[in-house]
Design a protein around this motif. Structure first.
Motif, short mmCIF file in Angstrom:
data_model
loop_
_atom_site.label_atom_id
_atom_site.label_comp_id
_atom_site.label_asym_id
_atom_site.label_seq_id
_atom_site.Cartn_x
_atom_site.Cartn_y
_atom_site.Cartn_z
N GLY B 261 0.65 -1.19 0.08
CA GLY B 261 -0.40 0.37 -0.21
C GLY B 261 1.29 1.20 -0.37
O GLY B 261 0.51 2.27 0.71
N TYR B 262 1.90 1.31 -1.11
CA TYR B 262 2.60 2.78 -1.28
C TYR B 262 2.37 2.92 -2.59
O TYR B 262 2.48 2.29 -3.27
CB TYR B 262 4.03 2.13 -0.56
CG TYR B 262 4.12 1.88 0.80
CD1 TYR B 262 4.55 2.94 1.30
CD2 TYR B 262 4.24 0.75 1.14
CE1 TYR B 262 4.50 3.02 3.27
CE2 TYR B 262 3.94 0.37 2.50
CZ TYR B 262 4.70 1.28 3.27
OH TYR B 262 4.64 1.20 4.71
N PRO B 263 2.82 4.87 -2.67
CA PRO B 263 3.23 4.93 -4.09
C PRO B 263 3.90 4.65 -4.93
O PRO B 263 4.97 3.47 -4.38
CB PRO B 263 3.47 6.68 -4.25
CG PRO B 263 3.02 6.78 -2.20
CD PRO B 263 3.16 5.16 -1.30
N SER B 264 3.88 3.83 -6.03
CA SER B 264 4.93 3.29 -7.02
C SER B 264 5.36 4.50 -7.65
O SER B 264 5.73 5.49 -8.12
CB SER B 264 4.51 2.68 -7.99
OG SER B 264 3.89 2.81 -8.59
N LEU B 265 7.34 4.39 -7.99
CA LEU B 265 7.55 4.82 -8.86
C LEU B 265 7.62 4.26 -10.09
O LEU B 265 8.23 2.59 -10.26
CB LEU B 265 9.22 5.27 -7.94
CG LEU B 265 10.49 5.85 -8.82
CD1 LEU B 265 10.70 7.03 -7.61
CD2 LEU B 265 11.33 4.71 -9.76
N VAL B 266 8.50 4.45 -11.07
CA VAL B 266 8.53 3.38 -12.56
C VAL B 266 9.72 4.57 -13.28
O VAL B 266 9.53 5.54 -13.39
CB VAL B 266 7.24 3.18 -13.78
CG1 VAL B 266 7.09 2.48 -14.88
CG2 VAL B 266 5.85 3.60 -12.99
N ASN B 267 10.79 3.63 -13.63
CA ASN B 267 12.06 4.29 -14.72
C ASN B 267 11.56 4.06 -15.95
O ASN B 267 12.04 2.82 -16.36
CB ASN B 267 13.07 4.59 -13.90
CG ASN B 267 14.02 5.18 -14.04
OD1 ASN B 267 14.16 5.92 -15.35
ND2 ASN B 267 15.17 5.14 -13.95
N VAL B 268 10.90 5.01 -17.11
CA VAL B 268 10.03 4.54 -18.33
C VAL B 268 11.62 4.62 -19.46
O VAL B 268 11.87 4.22 -20.17
CB VAL B 268 9.49 5.09 -18.59
CG1 VAL B 268 8.16 4.56 -17.99
CG2 VAL B 268 9.18 6.35 -18.77
#
Ligand code: B12
Ligand code: SF4
Lengths: 313, 448
Positions: B261-268
């Motif tokens: 239940g945490y925000p996500s980080l996506v490195n595109v």
């Protein structure tokens, strides 16, 4: 402590629909999971990409497309070249010149063109009408007749003309019927119900549930598609299990972000890049929300979206 | 909510004293279970009961704050998986990345380009909210700190992409007051990294080589008492990153698994390195499917314009149509002698059309009639924009007294209305305008 996966695999699935014939035919749909959710269950038929050409040739096209098709003398030449673009699974011929409020080309002239294009390209064919419901009632029926045996998808039957388009395409000439409705799950379902009541088989129907360019009311597109897929899979609603085909190219290249000239907004950079990014971002968002096929214009957009789909499936 | 009313009831003092405003402790418990009240609203609850309940009644996804002062951003706190269920809470944020392994000139170029994209769209400022700085080991700690300081000067929130403890510490010393994210914990170093983040009072980014490893590491960090996290979905492949982003959010919101239940980080930027169009496509994909922060190699206007437009669309309240007041809007000093154009009261349409009219520099009057807050074609199809509605608006609002000019431009998309509008507005010269607002500048200039 490993993560406890809870796969969301449904007992219902999206209907499979085939377009085209022989080796080059394509199959849309068949999945029993949400878009790209391969971690829940494998997706057999990856979403497909169409390349859009117009009966008006290059007249209304952006500069970069005129450049890309330079040397093509006729619409048939353009269609042939389009069919060779890497990543394009089918060709979509738009008959925009048929619009009575526009150039108003005759049905005969357009049907002749469709025949030539159908004979010249070896990819499955999608034919999009003039968007005028009265004209399309006649035009698409004649197109269905002229392309019998090619298993063409006709875009689109709408509430106002589904009887003509549906009867000709779906019953008389056994083509695939596109059912177009305006960003509303109930309207989408209603049209499918009407078409099946007419006798068109569900596996011969695709839907266009509406589209918009990213930033232009696109939230309604997302929610409509989200809800259609949920009804089709979670509730097993057979009248919403048809694959979704979304024309993106004709929505995006006219909006300001893509169309504004470099003299007008120098800080925005090259118009071609803006058009491509508008096209790929809109297409990616459509696919993420549930389109089983998108129709695009630019070869770079097609290559990009094709790569994205391959990576995800 | 995971907890049922009855579970909560067992922990209440069962006094039925009504001090909480509920007739009985049971009624109170039901309200807490549904999320309508907080457990603390009963003054007689024991501390032990509060502690055991607050965990179980906490929202499924944490709200995490990063950045300081004007640059503070809120991430997460989502309650639904689909926007038609309820409005999303925290919009996706975008970051541009640099690496201390790059040459100085390259770093300067990337950083200098960040402020270039900064504009307002329907009242919302659109800009790159984060800068991500990756640690290039061969370049050393000093160089990293130097790049971090340079990036900090832009006033955006920083993401320190670093797994090396010494480098992380040095970088935090230089910028911790600005509340960056320390994105560097994994299975091998989480204890040290968590300690560093907690001491500096910053959010910790966690990653794993697989979704299982990520889950395990998060659980261990939570055990250490650190719940101030952002979860990096990893860069092994686009497919895995997507699978992780979706499964994390789904586990948290649908299955109440709070470990995710945490925000996500996506490195595109890493997932599609060197391919700006694929990065654009992925940024769009992850904006819809559960990226809280999306990191890119750069942000050009070409990428930004559709992306921020998409985000603005998707994060709006589905129940609240965005409308403007009907009326006469003079533009570029338009007065009674200036040409009139008409459109609908949908905020997006107004924003786009008025922007183009301003750009033309031509004095004019924009007449906005009540179309129920719908776009031109939607309003037309719904019968809310018609020759009657336009004529009625012009006659009943007394426009013919206020404005002497008798030229009226219709939106090109409703060209079919021309004849009827002419018939209903005698004396007016009705002209069909272009279909897209962007063509208005040329159209108006040509008319003059
Ligand atoms: C989002 C949307 C909706 C939303 C409404 C959101 C809203 N606030 O309007 C919802 C889901 C509610 C909706 C409903 C309907 N919709 Co609708 N909708 C759309 C969609 C996808 C995008 C519309 C949008 O936001 N456009 C962006 C704005 C900025 O565009 P715009 O107002 O036209 O402005 C542009 C130009 O017109 C121009 N311009 C504007 N003003 C002026 C003025 C001048 C002087 C000039 C020169 C230019 C100019 O500048 C702007 C930018 O270039 C379109 C499809 C599409 N791609 O357009 C369908 C569409 C408009 N809808 C359509 C229909 C039929 C409907 C319904 C009637 C369906 C139904 N039977 O129920 C309903 C009616 C609503 C109701 N009864 O309340 C059809 C219209 C068909 C037609 N050609 O007539 C469309 C085209 C979809 C389709 N292909 O079938 N819709
Ligand atoms: S205040 Fe506490 S004890 Fe009193 S009725 Fe409410 S829940 Fe029961």
């Amino acid at each position: 402590m490993p993560f406890t996966k809870k796969a969301q695999k449904f007992n219902a699935a999206i209907q499979t629909v085939e377009i085209g014939t022989g080796d080059n035919k394509i199959t849309l749909g068949g999945e029993n999971v949400f878009p790209f959710y391969t971690f829940d269950a494998p997706i057999e038929n990856a979403p497909k990409i169409g390349i859009e050409v117009s009966d008006m040739g290059l007249e209304n096209e952006p500069a970069c497309m005129k450049e890309f098709y330079a040397g093509c003398e006729t619409v048939v030449d353009i269609a042939k070249k389009a069919a060779t673009v890497e990543g394009a699974d089918f060709v979509c011929l738009r008959l925009e010149g048929g619009d009575p409020n526009g150039v108003n080309k005759s049905t005969e002239e357009l049907v002749e063109l469709v025949k030539q294009v159908a004979d010249a390209v070896d990819k499955p064919l999608v034919v999009e009408g003039s968007k005028n419901v009265e004209k399309d009632a006649e035009l698409l029926a004649k197109v269905a007749e002229a392309t019998q045996g090619k298993n063409v998808l006709l875009l689109a039957a709408r509430e106002e003309n589904y009887k003509n388009v549906g009867a000709a395409a779906g019953l008389a000439y056994d083509q695939v019927v596109g059912a177009e409705s305006a960003v509303d799950i109930n309207l989408a379902k209603q049209l499918n119900v009407l078409l099946t009541q007419l006798g068109v088989k569900p596996e011969r129907i695709c839907m266009n549930v509406g589209a918009a360019a990213a930033g232009y009311g696109f939230e309604y597109v997302v929610s409509t598609m989200d809800r259609v897929k949920a009804a089709a899979l979670a509730q097993g609603d057979a009248m919403l299990q048809m694959p979704i085909v979304t024309p993106v190219g004709d929505e995006v290249w006219n909006v300001k972000e893509a169309a504004a000239s470099e003299e007008d907004v120098p800080e925005w950079g090259p118009a071609e890049d803006r058009g491509i990014d508008m096209e790929v971002e809109t297409a990616a968002a459509c696919l993420a929300s549930g389109s089983n096929a998108v129709i695009l214009k630019h070869p770079v957009s097609i290559a990009t979206i094709s790569k994205m789909i391959k990576e995800l499936i | 909510m995971a907890l049922k009313g009855l579970d909560i009831f067992k922990l209440t003092p069962k006094k039925n004293c009504k001090e909480c405003g509920c007739p009985t402790c049971m009624a109170f418990s039901m309200k807490v279970a549904s999320g309508a009240m907080k457990i603390e609203q009963c003054p007689h609850m024991s501390e032990d009961a509060i502690a055991s309940l607050s965990e179980a009644t906490a929202p499924p996804m944490k709200t995490i704050k990063v950045g300081a002062g004007d640059a503070e951003q809120t991430l997460g706190g989502e309650t639904v998986l689909y926007r038609h269920e309820k409005t999303y809470v925290s919009k996706t944020r975008y970051a541009v990345s640099v690496c201390s392994c790059m040459e100085d000139a390259k770093i300067d170029e990337i950083l200098a380009a960040i402020p270039a994209v900064d504009y307002v769209r329907i009242g919302e400022r659109m800009y790159v909210e984060f800068v991500s700085i990756s640690y290039g080991e061969s370049a050393g700690v000093d160089k990293y700190v130097e790049v971090v300081k340079k990036a900090a000067a832009l006033g955006r929130t920083l993401i320190l992409n670093v797994k090396d403890e010494a480098a992380a510490k040095a970088a935090l010393d230089a910028c911790k007051d600005a509340k960056p994210i320390l994105n560097g914990a994994d299975a091998s170093n989480f204890e040290a990294m968590s300690k560093l983040a907690s001491e500096a009072g910053v959010v910790l980014g966690v990653t794993g080589s697989s979704i299982d490893e990520l889950y395990d590491t998060v659980a261990k960090i939570e055990k250490l008492g650190n719940k101030n996290l952002v979860l990096d979905v990893g860069t092994s492949s686009i497919k895995d990153a997507f699978a992780t982003a979706v499964q994390m959010r789904r586990a948290a919101l649908k299955d109440q698994d709070r470990t995710f239940g945490y925000p996500s980080l996506v490195n595109v930027g890493v997932l599609a390195s060197g391919d700006s169009h694929l990065q654009a496509a992925l940024a769009s994909l992850f904006t819809l499917k559960y990226g809280s922060i999306i990191v890119m190699e750069g942000m050009s206007y070409a990428q930004a314009l559709p992306l921020y437009g998409l985000r603005q669309n998707v994060f709006t309240d589905p129940q609240k149509p965005m409308k403007v007041e009907p009326g006469v809007y003079p533009i570029n000093g338009g007065d009674e002698n200036s040409i009139c154009l008409t459109t609908v009261d949908f905020a997006l349409t107004y924003f786009v059309v008025s922007g183009e009219l301003e750009r033309s520099g031509v004095p004019c009057n924009l007449l906005i009639s009540d179309a129920g807050g719908l776009s031109v074609l939607t309003a037309w199809a719904a019968g809310k924009l018609s020759s009657t509605s336009i004529a009625k608006f012009i006659q009943e609002e007394g426009i013919e007294d206020k404005i002497k000019n008798r030229t009226l431009v219709l939106p090109g998309k409703v060209a079919v209305l021309k004849g009827d509008v002419e018939a209903k507005l005698p004396g007016w010269d009705v002209i069909v305008g272009p279909t897209e607002a962007v063509q208005l500048v040329k159209f108006l200039k040509d008319m003059q």
